[in-house]
Design a protein around this motif. Structure first.
Motif, PDB file in Angstrom:
ATOM      1  N   LYS A   1       0.904  -1.179  -0.233  1.00  0.00           N
ATOM      2  CA  LYS A   1      -0.002   0.024   0.080  1.00  0.00           C
ATOM      3  C   LYS A   1       0.838   1.155  -0.034  1.00  0.00           C
ATOM      4  N   THR A   2       0.599   2.335  -0.784  1.00  0.00           N
ATOM      5  CA  THR A   2       1.397   3.299  -1.047  1.00  0.00           C
ATOM      6  C   THR A   2       0.430   4.544  -0.228  1.00  0.00           C
ATOM      7  N   ILE A   3       1.239   5.140   0.513  1.00  0.00           N
ATOM      8  CA  ILE A   3       0.515   6.314   1.045  1.00  0.00           C
ATOM      9  C   ILE A   3       1.487   7.533   0.801  1.00  0.00           C
ATOM     10  N   ILE A   4       0.495   8.670   0.073  1.00  0.00           N
ATOM     11  CA  ILE A   4       1.272   9.723  -0.497  1.00  0.00           C
ATOM     12  C   ILE A   4       0.806  10.924   0.387  1.00  0.00           C
ATOM     13  N   VAL A   5       1.699  11.783   0.908  1.00  0.00           N
ATOM     14  CA  VAL A   5       1.773  12.951   1.204  1.00  0.00           C
ATOM     15  C   VAL A   5       2.048  14.311   0.651  1.00  0.00           C
ATOM     16  N   ASN A   6       1.096  15.131   0.156  1.00  0.00           N
ATOM     17  CA  ASN A   6       1.635  16.169  -0.488  1.00  0.00           C
ATOM     18  C   ASN A   6       2.235  17.301   0.130  1.00  0.00           C
ATOM     19  N   ASN A   7       2.322  18.443  -0.819  1.00  0.00           N
ATOM     20  CA  ASN A   7       2.952  19.762  -0.046  1.00  0.00           C
ATOM     21  C   ASN A   7       2.197  20.229   1.178  1.00  0.00           C
ATOM     22  N   GLY A   8       0.772  19.876   1.003  1.00  0.00           N
ATOM     23  CA  GLY A   8      -0.166  20.875   1.614  1.00  0.00           C
ATOM     24  C   GLY A   8      -0.406  19.917   2.872  1.00  0.00           C
ATOM     25  N   GLY A   9       0.244  18.500   2.854  1.00  0.00           N
ATOM     26  CA  GLY A   9      -0.459  17.527   4.172  1.00  0.00           C
ATOM     27  C   GLY A   9      -1.279  16.559   3.925  1.00  0.00           C
ATOM     28  N   ASN A  10      -1.799  17.045   2.784  1.00  0.00           N
ATOM     29  CA  ASN A  10      -3.108  15.954   2.407  1.00  0.00           C
ATOM     30  C   ASN A  10      -2.536  14.599   2.094  1.00  0.00           C
ATOM     31  N   VAL A  11      -3.249  13.516   2.504  1.00  0.00           N
ATOM     32  CA  VAL A  11      -2.893  12.204   2.326  1.00  0.00           C
ATOM     33  C   VAL A  11      -3.979  11.525   1.613  1.00  0.00           C
ATOM     34  N   GLN A  12      -3.304  10.476   0.891  1.00  0.00           N
ATOM     35  CA  GLN A  12      -3.993   9.571   0.195  1.00  0.00           C
ATOM     36  C   GLN A  12      -3.358   8.099   0.012  1.00  0.00           C
ATOM     37  N   ILE A  13      -4.075   7.000  -0.098  1.00  0.00           N
ATOM     38  CA  ILE A  13      -3.758   5.605  -0.031  1.00  0.00           C
ATOM     39  C   ILE A  13      -4.047   5.085  -1.361  1.00  0.00           C
ATOM     40  N   GLN A  14      -2.926   4.442  -1.787  1.00  0.00           N
ATOM     41  CA  GLN A  14      -3.226   3.724  -3.283  1.00  0.00           C
ATOM     42  C   GLN A  14      -2.809   2.304  -3.131  1.00  0.00           C
TER      43      GLN A  14
END
Length: 133
Positions: free
Chosen positions: A120-133
């Motif tokens: 499972k990949t967890i991505i945190v963007n520059n704004g701190g928003n998180v998504q799971i792929q």
């Protein structure tokens, strides 16, 4: 009945990895939320930031105060689940700047949790928003 057992074990293992990824996502979102709301833990007089540090197969939530760091939580990944990629060794949500800082890495940050042949990949963007792929 053997097929049913194997199918159940496969589903159960998938759930363990998915839940570990969801728990990590929630911990990041809680640090961000606490920083934005400027939630001061007890014993904290002047709050500077909330952070999540990733070390080995665990992560640690902390509030950084003038009096020192206050531990909020220490979470160990489930048995047989591990980080195989760590985007930033720490995520720091500042109080005054509302900025997200990345320790030893860069944003967006990708974290990969793996176990039982499932990733499972967890991505945190520059704004701190998180998504799971």
């Amino acid at each position: 009945s053997g097929v049913v057992f194997v199918s159940f074990m496969s589903y159960s293992r998938k759930q363990i990895v998915e839940q570990a990824a969801l728990n990590f996502k929630v911990a990041i979102e809680k640090a961000k939320s606490n920083a934005l709301a400027r939630v001061k833990p007890s014993g904290c007089t002047s709050l500077a930031s909330y952070s999540l540090e990733i070390a080995g197969n665990a992560y640690y939530a902390r509030a950084s105060c003038a009096s020192g760091d206050i531990s909020e939580a220490s979470i160990q990944l489930p048995q047989n689940v591990s980080f195989i990629q760590i985007g930033c060794s720490s995520l720091v949500f500042g109080i005054l700047s509302n900025a997200l800082l990345c320790g030893q890495g860069e944003l967006p940050a990708n974290y990969i949790l793996a176990g039982y042949g499932i990733e499972k990949t967890i991505i945190v963007n520059n704004g701190g928003n998180v998504q799971i792929q």
